[in-house]
Design a protein around this motif. Structure first.
Motif, PDB file in Angstrom:
ATOM      1  N   ALA A 175     -40.691 -21.654 -10.674  1.00  0.00           N
ATOM      2  CA  ALA A 175     -39.546 -21.685 -11.588  1.00  0.00           C
ATOM      3  C   ALA A 175     -40.007 -21.682 -13.051  1.00  0.00           C
ATOM      4  CB  ALA A 175     -38.689 -22.907 -11.304  1.00  0.00           C
ATOM      5  N   LEU A 176     -41.008 -22.470 -13.374  1.00  0.00           N
ATOM      6  CA  LEU A 176     -41.483 -22.543 -14.752  1.00  0.00           C
ATOM      7  C   LEU A 176     -42.124 -21.230 -15.190  1.00  0.00           C
ATOM      8  CD1 LEU A 176     -42.996 -26.158 -14.750  1.00  0.00           C
ATOM      9  CD2 LEU A 176     -40.849 -25.398 -15.780  1.00  0.00           C
ATOM     10  N   ARG A 177     -42.891 -20.615 -14.305  1.00  0.00           N
ATOM     11  CA  ARG A 177     -43.545 -19.355 -14.661  1.00  0.00           C
ATOM     12  C   ARG A 177     -42.564 -18.208 -14.826  1.00  0.00           C
ATOM     13  NH1 ARG A 177     -46.130 -17.231 -10.987  1.00  0.00           N
ATOM     14  NH2 ARG A 177     -45.896 -18.698  -9.245  1.00  0.00           N
ATOM     15  N   HIS A 178     -41.461 -18.240 -14.077  1.00  0.00           N
ATOM     16  CA  HIS A 178     -40.499 -17.133 -14.095  1.00  0.00           C
ATOM     17  C   HIS A 178     -39.233 -17.452 -14.884  1.00  0.00           C
ATOM     18  CE1 HIS A 178     -42.507 -14.407 -11.218  1.00  0.00           C
ATOM     19  NE2 HIS A 178     -42.968 -15.515 -10.653  1.00  0.00           N
ATOM     20  N   GLY A 179     -39.193 -18.600 -15.522  1.00  0.00           N
ATOM     21  CA  GLY A 179     -38.039 -18.947 -16.324  1.00  0.00           C
ATOM     22  C   GLY A 179     -36.773 -19.188 -15.521  1.00  0.00           C
ATOM     23  N   VAL A 180     -36.913 -19.753 -14.333  1.00  0.00           N
ATOM     24  CA  VAL A 180     -35.762 -20.045 -13.470  1.00  0.00           C
ATOM     25  C   VAL A 180     -35.289 -21.472 -13.755  1.00  0.00           C
ATOM     26  CG1 VAL A 180     -34.945 -20.172 -11.091  1.00  0.00           C
ATOM     27  CG2 VAL A 180     -36.698 -18.499 -11.711  1.00  0.00           C
ATOM     28  N   PRO A 181     -33.998 -21.676 -14.007  1.00  0.00           N
ATOM     29  CA  PRO A 181     -33.521 -23.001 -14.450  1.00  0.00           C
ATOM     30  C   PRO A 181     -33.703 -24.130 -13.440  1.00  0.00           C
ATOM     31  CG  PRO A 181     -31.903 -21.302 -14.949  1.00  0.00           C
ATOM     32  CD  PRO A 181     -32.942 -20.656 -14.091  1.00  0.00           C
ATOM     33  N   LYS A 182     -33.574 -23.841 -12.124  1.00  0.00           N
ATOM     34  CA  LYS A 182     -33.584 -24.918 -11.126  1.00  0.00           C
ATOM     35  C   LYS A 182     -34.560 -24.609 -10.000  1.00  0.00           C
ATOM     36  CE  LYS A 182     -28.544 -25.524 -11.698  1.00  0.00           C
ATOM     37  NZ  LYS A 182     -27.249 -25.604 -10.972  1.00  0.00           N
ATOM     38  N   TRP A 183     -35.061 -25.686  -9.365  1.00  0.00           N
ATOM     39  CA  TRP A 183     -35.886 -25.521  -8.181  1.00  0.00           C
ATOM     40  C   TRP A 183     -35.584 -26.637  -7.198  1.00  0.00           C
ATOM     41  CZ3 TRP A 183     -37.785 -26.786 -12.992  1.00  0.00           C
ATOM     42  CH2 TRP A 183     -38.331 -28.068 -13.135  1.00  0.00           C
ATOM     43  N   TYR A 184     -35.770 -26.315  -5.923  1.00  0.00           N
ATOM     44  CA  TYR A 184     -35.491 -27.253  -4.841  1.00  0.00           C
ATOM     45  C   TYR A 184     -36.629 -27.215  -3.829  1.00  0.00           C
ATOM     46  CZ  TYR A 184     -30.570 -27.219  -6.388  1.00  0.00           C
ATOM     47  OH  TYR A 184     -29.396 -27.321  -7.115  1.00  0.00           O
ATOM     48  N   SER A 185     -36.725 -28.274  -3.035  1.00  0.00           N
ATOM     49  CA  SER A 185     -37.636 -28.286  -1.890  1.00  0.00           C
ATOM     50  C   SER A 185     -36.859 -28.362  -0.582  1.00  0.00           C
ATOM     51  CB  SER A 185     -38.606 -29.473  -1.981  1.00  0.00           C
ATOM     52  OG  SER A 185     -37.893 -30.701  -2.000  1.00  0.00           O
ATOM     53  N   ASN A 186     -35.535 -28.250  -0.672  1.00  0.00           N
ATOM     54  CA  ASN A 186     -34.664 -28.319   0.493  1.00  0.00           C
ATOM     55  C   ASN A 186     -33.683 -27.150   0.438  1.00  0.00           C
ATOM     56  OD1 ASN A 186     -31.864 -29.239   1.663  1.00  0.00           O
ATOM     57  ND2 ASN A 186     -33.382 -30.505   2.706  1.00  0.00           N
ATOM     58  N   ALA A 187     -33.663 -26.335   1.493  1.00  0.00           N
ATOM     59  CA  ALA A 187     -32.832 -25.128   1.493  1.00  0.00           C
ATOM     60  C   ALA A 187     -31.343 -25.450   1.460  1.00  0.00           C
ATOM     61  CB  ALA A 187     -33.146 -24.282   2.727  1.00  0.00           C
ATOM     62  N   GLU A 188     -30.932 -26.481   2.183  1.00  0.00           N
ATOM     63  CA  GLU A 188     -29.504 -26.816   2.221  1.00  0.00           C
ATOM     64  C   GLU A 188     -28.993 -27.247   0.852  1.00  0.00           C
ATOM     65  OE1 GLU A 188     -26.339 -29.260   5.042  1.00  0.00           O
ATOM     66  OE2 GLU A 188     -28.491 -29.443   5.389  1.00  0.00           O
ATOM     67  N   GLN A 189     -29.839 -27.958   0.103  1.00  0.00           N
ATOM     68  CA  GLN A 189     -29.437 -28.359  -1.248  1.00  0.00           C
ATOM     69  C   GLN A 189     -29.242 -27.139  -2.144  1.00  0.00           C
ATOM     70  OE1 GLN A 189     -32.426 -31.149  -2.572  1.00  0.00           O
ATOM     71  NE2 GLN A 189     -31.577 -32.852  -1.383  1.00  0.00           N
ATOM     72  N   LEU A 190     -30.132 -26.152  -2.022  1.00  0.00           N
ATOM     73  CA  LEU A 190     -29.966 -24.935  -2.816  1.00  0.00           C
ATOM     74  C   LEU A 190     -28.678 -24.207  -2.417  1.00  0.00           C
ATOM     75  CD1 LEU A 190     -32.477 -22.297  -3.964  1.00  0.00           C
ATOM     76  CD2 LEU A 190     -30.597 -21.546  -2.519  1.00  0.00           C
ATOM     77  N   ILE A 191     -28.443 -24.072  -1.131  1.00  0.00           N
ATOM     78  CA  ILE A 191     -27.244 -23.376  -0.657  1.00  0.00           C
ATOM     79  C   ILE A 191     -25.978 -24.080  -1.142  1.00  0.00           C
ATOM     80  CG2 ILE A 191     -25.912 -22.812   1.420  1.00  0.00           C
ATOM     81  CD1 ILE A 191     -28.633 -22.298   2.821  1.00  0.00           C
ATOM     82  N   ASN A 192     -26.017 -25.396  -1.207  1.00  0.00           N
ATOM     83  CA  ASN A 192     -24.837 -26.168  -1.620  1.00  0.00           C
ATOM     84  C   ASN A 192     -24.668 -26.258  -3.132  1.00  0.00           C
ATOM     85  OD1 ASN A 192     -23.891 -26.766   0.981  1.00  0.00           O
ATOM     86  ND2 ASN A 192     -25.242 -28.547   1.170  1.00  0.00           N
ATOM     87  N   ASP A 193     -25.603 -25.741  -3.892  1.00  0.00           N
ATOM     88  CA  ASP A 193     -25.480 -25.757  -5.347  1.00  0.00           C
ATOM     89  C   ASP A 193     -24.241 -24.946  -5.739  1.00  0.00           C
ATOM     90  OD1 ASP A 193     -25.685 -25.113  -8.116  1.00  0.00           O
ATOM     91  OD2 ASP A 193     -27.853 -25.401  -8.056  1.00  0.00           O
ATOM     92  N   PRO A 194     -23.258 -25.554  -6.391  1.00  0.00           N
ATOM     93  CA  PRO A 194     -22.006 -24.836  -6.702  1.00  0.00           C
ATOM     94  C   PRO A 194     -22.170 -23.681  -7.670  1.00  0.00           C
ATOM     95  CG  PRO A 194     -22.066 -26.977  -7.794  1.00  0.00           C
ATOM     96  CD  PRO A 194     -23.229 -26.953  -6.851  1.00  0.00           C
ATOM     97  N   GLU A 195     -23.250 -23.678  -8.445  1.00  0.00           N
ATOM     98  CA  GLU A 195     -23.457 -22.582  -9.385  1.00  0.00           C
ATOM     99  C   GLU A 195     -23.920 -21.309  -8.691  1.00  0.00           C
ATOM    100  OE1 GLU A 195     -25.814 -21.620 -13.607  1.00  0.00           O
ATOM    101  OE2 GLU A 195     -26.229 -23.478 -12.506  1.00  0.00           O
ATOM    102  N   ILE A 196     -24.572 -21.452  -7.534  1.00  0.00           N
ATOM    103  CA  ILE A 196     -25.138 -20.318  -6.801  1.00  0.00           C
ATOM    104  C   ILE A 196     -24.054 -19.686  -5.928  1.00  0.00           C
ATOM    105  CG2 ILE A 196     -26.777 -19.662  -5.000  1.00  0.00           C
ATOM    106  CD1 ILE A 196     -28.581 -21.938  -6.076  1.00  0.00           C
ATOM    107  N   ASN A 197     -23.893 -18.367  -6.042  1.00  0.00           N
ATOM    108  CA  ASN A 197     -22.877 -17.700  -5.218  1.00  0.00           C
ATOM    109  C   ASN A 197     -23.447 -16.612  -4.315  1.00  0.00           C
ATOM    110  OD1 ASN A 197     -23.311 -15.570  -7.018  1.00  0.00           O
ATOM    111  ND2 ASN A 197     -21.450 -15.998  -8.214  1.00  0.00           N
ATOM    112  N   ALA A 198     -24.783 -16.502  -4.227  1.00  0.00           N
ATOM    113  CA  ALA A 198     -25.421 -15.585  -3.282  1.00  0.00           C
ATOM    114  C   ALA A 198     -26.843 -16.062  -3.003  1.00  0.00           C
ATOM    115  CB  ALA A 198     -25.439 -14.158  -3.826  1.00  0.00           C
ATOM    116  N   ILE A 199     -27.317 -15.787  -1.802  1.00  0.00           N
ATOM    117  CA  ILE A 199     -28.608 -16.289  -1.353  1.00  0.00           C
ATOM    118  C   ILE A 199     -29.517 -15.127  -0.955  1.00  0.00           C
ATOM    119  CG2 ILE A 199     -29.795 -17.804   0.283  1.00  0.00           C
ATOM    120  CD1 ILE A 199     -27.816 -19.288  -1.509  1.00  0.00           C
ATOM    121  N   TYR A 200     -30.757 -15.179  -1.446  1.00  0.00           N
ATOM    122  CA  TYR A 200     -31.805 -14.250  -1.015  1.00  0.00           C
ATOM    123  C   TYR A 200     -32.793 -15.044  -0.177  1.00  0.00           C
ATOM    124  CZ  TYR A 200     -36.162 -11.472  -1.567  1.00  0.00           C
ATOM    125  OH  TYR A 200     -37.334 -10.780  -1.362  1.00  0.00           O
ATOM    126  N   ILE A 201     -32.969 -14.646   1.077  1.00  0.00           N
ATOM    127  CA  ILE A 201     -33.860 -15.356   1.998  1.00  0.00           C
ATOM    128  C   ILE A 201     -35.158 -14.575   2.129  1.00  0.00           C
ATOM    129  CG2 ILE A 201     -34.158 -16.203   4.356  1.00  0.00           C
ATOM    130  CD1 ILE A 201     -31.087 -16.486   4.467  1.00  0.00           C
TER     131      ILE A 201
END
Length: 331
Positions: free
Chosen positions: A46-72
């Motif tokens: 995330a820091l190297r690519h300028g991504v605002p958020k990072w997670y270590s749990n997939a369900e938490q990322l999926i449940n992030d209300p700001e995210i509206n599409a998932i790339y697996i």
């Protein structure tokens, strides 16, 4: 929805250049968060690519209300689990190839997409690259007449530069990848055949583990009769000498031949004793044209560039090529 705000599950090697940066380079798309089970590695990405958020749990990322599409972009073993979870939360999914471990799993993923009425697209990204769009155009223009047959050879030494690197080589663990290096590379080639020639009518093959270096088959042969009458024969071997390395696909028609490497950027058209070459510049991010089309599809502004139904066809071919001998012997 005016913008696709992506979350990546599995920010490993494939996302460093091939796909990850492209999410911020196509219209109406941005990369909001990434996930990796190793939190330190997720944060580093995330820091190297300028991504605002990072997670270590997939369900938490999926449940992030700001995210509206998932790339697996995990190894195939996790594709079905994470796809079903994301779809159940109403979030469209762009899933890496191979779509999953086998055709039965792919069919379940499509069923979930239908059940939840949530979009699902598969990363057979060569469909949108200029070199393969040109081949499709040549075929549509009958540049070599009526298509008779296709011959493909993918012959690689164990240390091939085409084989993606990773800290742990999960690609040769059938429990994680679905097979061996064939399952990593053949989805590109088989999907292109489906893209060019349509639905298969019949397919069969033979798979063998000749070198015995790991648990995966290292040689696979397969033939296909397409519904339109085109015949395909393919050979994949991952234990040849460096001198015998080859990546060649030849489409033979009634009046000429089109030759190209699947992992290259040159087309050779041979007809009436004359040869013409088409050479394309390498793409910085090989998935960017596909991500552009998927983003438009998720926004309701375009068609699905590779549907689950289409990807299931290549999964079925891989199953038929690699499992026929095991089924017939009862293993």
């Amino acid at each position: 929805m005016e913008e696709i705000k992506w979350g990546i599950i599995g920010c490993g090697d494939v996302t460093e250049v091939k796909s990850g940066p492209a999410f911020n380079k196509v219209p109406h798309s941005s990369l909001v968060a990434v996930m990796r089970r190793d939190a330190a590695k997720a944060q580093d990405y995330a820091l190297r690519h300028g991504v605002p958020k990072w997670y270590s749990n997939a369900e938490q990322l999926i449940n992030d209300p700001e995210i509206n599409a998932i790339y697996i972009a995990t190894p195939p073993l996790q594709h079905e689990e994470y796809t079903l979870l994301a779809l159940s939360k109403g979030k469209p999914v762009y899933v890496e190839k191979p779509m999953t471990l086998d055709a039965a799993s792919a069919i379940r993923m499509k069923a979930a997409s239908d059940q939840y009425n949530v979009k699902l697209s598969v990363a057979h990204y060569r469909r949108e690259q200029p070199v393969f769009l040109k081949i499709k155009e040549l075929l549509a223009d009958n540049a070599i007449g009526d298509i008779r047959f296709v011959s493909l050879q993918m012959l690689q030494p164990p240390a091939s530069n085409l084989i993606a690197g990773s800290e742990v080589n999960w690609r040769i663990d059938p429990a994680v990848s679905g097979g061996g290096l064939f399952h990593d590379l053949a989805p590109h080639q088989l999907d292109l055949m489906i893209y060019f020639f349509g639905k298969p009518k019949h397919a069969a093959g033979i798979a063998a583990n000749q070198a015995g270096v790991n648990q995966a088959d290292d040689l696979v042969t397969g033939h296909i009769l397409f519904e339109n009458g085109v015949v395909f024969n393919g050979m994949w071997c991952f234990t040849v000498s460096p001198a015998d390395q080859k990546d060649c696909c030849e489409i033979t028609g009634s009046s000429g031949k089109i030759s190209f490497p699947v992992f290259g950027s040159k087309i050779t058209l041979s007809k009436d004793g004359h040869t013409e070459e088409f050479i394309f510049d390498p793409l910085q991010h090989v998935q960017q044209p596909m991500i552009k089309k998927v983003t438009a599809y998720f926004l309701g502004k375009g068609a699905n560039p590779c549907s689950a139904e289409q990807a299931i066809l290549s999964m079925e071919l891989m199953d038929q090529f690699t499992k026929s001998v095991k089924k017939s012997t009862g293993n």
